[in-house]
Design a protein around this motif. Sequence first.
Motif, PDB file in Angstrom:
ATOM      1  N   ALA A  79       0.849  -1.182  -0.082  1.00 25.42           N
ATOM      2  CA  ALA A  79       0.439  -0.080  -0.193  1.00 25.42           C
ATOM      3  C   ALA A  79       0.615   1.474   0.075  1.00 25.42           C
ATOM      4  O   ALA A  79       0.568   2.101  -0.812  1.00 25.42           O
ATOM      5  N   SER A  80       1.836   1.202   0.829  1.00 24.29           N
ATOM      6  CA  SER A  80       3.010   2.699   0.978  1.00 24.29           C
ATOM      7  C   SER A  80       3.359   2.387  -0.460  1.00 24.29           C
ATOM      8  O   SER A  80       3.999   3.827  -0.953  1.00 24.29           O
ATOM      9  N   ILE A  81       3.733   1.996  -1.417  1.00 23.24           N
ATOM     10  CA  ILE A  81       4.474   2.122  -2.857  1.00 23.24           C
ATOM     11  C   ILE A  81       3.188   2.054  -3.738  1.00 23.24           C
ATOM     12  O   ILE A  81       3.628   1.965  -5.034  1.00 23.24           O
ATOM     13  N   LEU A  82       2.078   2.351  -3.310  1.00 24.43           N
ATOM     14  CA  LEU A  82       1.275   2.739  -4.552  1.00 24.43           C
ATOM     15  C   LEU A  82       1.277   1.717  -5.405  1.00 24.43           C
ATOM     16  O   LEU A  82       0.881   1.735  -6.431  1.00 24.43           O
ATOM     17  N   CYS A  83       1.005   0.165  -4.489  1.00 26.84           N
ATOM     18  CA  CYS A  83       1.266  -1.239  -6.007  1.00 26.84           C
ATOM     19  C   CYS A  83       0.291  -1.769  -5.258  1.00 26.84           C
ATOM     20  O   CYS A  83      -0.163  -2.437  -4.028  1.00 26.84           O
ATOM     21  N   LYS A  84      -0.401  -2.357  -6.708  1.00 27.85           N
ATOM     22  CA  LYS A  84      -1.484  -3.939  -5.891  1.00 27.85           C
ATOM     23  C   LYS A  84      -0.391  -4.880  -5.318  1.00 27.85           C
ATOM     24  O   LYS A  84       0.335  -5.336  -6.795  1.00 27.85           O
ATOM     25  N   ASP A  85      -0.987  -5.542  -4.677  1.00 30.16           N
ATOM     26  CA  ASP A  85       0.286  -6.963  -4.379  1.00 30.16           C
ATOM     27  C   ASP A  85      -0.284  -8.651  -5.109  1.00 30.16           C
ATOM     28  O   ASP A  85      -1.602  -8.771  -5.003  1.00 30.16           O
ATOM     29  N   TYR A  86       0.010  -8.757  -5.362  1.00 25.56           N
ATOM     30  CA  TYR A  86      -0.191 -10.106  -6.422  1.00 25.56           C
ATOM     31  C   TYR A  86      -0.108 -10.708  -5.864  1.00 25.56           C
ATOM     32  O   TYR A  86       0.175 -12.083  -6.440  1.00 25.56           O
ATOM     33  N   ALA A  87       1.547 -10.897  -5.109  1.00 21.16           N
ATOM     34  CA  ALA A  87       1.684 -12.119  -4.320  1.00 21.16           C
ATOM     35  C   ALA A  87       0.304 -13.400  -3.843  1.00 21.16           C
ATOM     36  O   ALA A  87       0.562 -14.827  -4.252  1.00 21.16           O
ATOM     37  N   PRO A  88      -0.730 -13.321  -3.711  1.00 26.80           N
ATOM     38  CA  PRO A  88      -1.505 -13.875  -3.816  1.00 26.80           C
ATOM     39  C   PRO A  88      -1.784 -14.927  -5.012  1.00 26.80           C
ATOM     40  O   PRO A  88      -2.654 -15.968  -5.147  1.00 26.80           O
ATOM     41  N   MET A  89      -1.015 -14.169  -5.889  1.00 27.27           N
ATOM     42  CA  MET A  89      -1.786 -15.159  -7.660  1.00 27.27           C
ATOM     43  C   MET A  89      -0.775 -16.155  -6.718  1.00 27.27           C
ATOM     44  O   MET A  89      -1.361 -16.918  -7.784  1.00 27.27           O
ATOM     45  N   PHE A  90      -0.046 -16.192  -6.631  1.00 27.26           N
ATOM     46  CA  PHE A  90       0.500 -17.696  -6.470  1.00 27.26           C
ATOM     47  C   PHE A  90       0.240 -18.704  -5.545  1.00 27.26           C
ATOM     48  O   PHE A  90       0.199 -20.071  -5.707  1.00 27.26           O
ATOM     49  N   LYS A  91      -0.522 -18.151  -4.942  1.00 31.22           N
ATOM     50  CA  LYS A  91      -1.555 -19.262  -4.081  1.00 31.22           C
ATOM     51  C   LYS A  91      -2.776 -20.247  -5.254  1.00 31.22           C
ATOM     52  O   LYS A  91      -3.149 -20.844  -5.149  1.00 31.22           O
ATOM     53  N   LEU A  92      -2.823 -19.248  -6.054  1.00 36.05           N
ATOM     54  CA  LEU A  92      -3.531 -20.266  -7.296  1.00 36.05           C
ATOM     55  C   LEU A  92      -2.589 -21.761  -8.209  1.00 36.05           C
ATOM     56  O   LEU A  92      -3.209 -21.683  -9.156  1.00 36.05           O
ATOM     57  N   PHE A  93      -1.518 -21.663  -7.743  1.00 31.54           N
ATOM     58  CA  PHE A  93      -0.789 -22.729  -8.459  1.00 31.54           C
ATOM     59  C   PHE A  93      -1.644 -24.484  -8.305  1.00 31.54           C
ATOM     60  O   PHE A  93      -1.921 -24.432  -9.259  1.00 31.54           O
ATOM     61  N   ASP A  94      -2.312 -24.191  -7.376  1.00 30.88           N
ATOM     62  CA  ASP A  94      -2.855 -25.518  -7.175  1.00 30.88           C
ATOM     63  C   ASP A  94      -3.727 -25.311  -7.561  1.00 30.88           C
ATOM     64  O   ASP A  94      -3.839 -26.538  -8.566  1.00 30.88           O
TER      65      ASP A  94
END
Length: 118
Positions: free
Chosen positions: A54-69
């Motif tokens: 949030a502080s760098i005004l970027c969307k956090d896409y890390a949760p997309m890695f949980k879609l690997f399964d």
Amino acid sequence: MSQLTYLFRTAPHSHSSGREGVDALLAASAYCEALSVVFIGDGVYQLLAGQQTASILCKDYAPMFKLFDLYDIEHVYVCQQSLQQRGLTSEDLLIDVEVVDTVRLQGVLHNSAQLLSF
């Protein structure tokens, strides 16, 4: 032999290549069953749990890695040396991975028909 290997080498949020790599990987998984994903160097930070963007005004896409399964992406490798150099362990990561040494990593990369680097 893995037909297609995605290689993540850069830290997240420094530029868009990490997000683009995840998008491309998830899209390719619909058409290709022989996929491998490799995280080396600063790329291991892509999988770091608890990223605050949030502080760098970027969307956090890390949760997309949980879609690997869900997308049946099963061959996910992380360089053991890269983790150690950054003071990280597999417990610090967002998803379950196979931590491999450089010899095994070279084998994975050598067996790839196509290599996409992000």
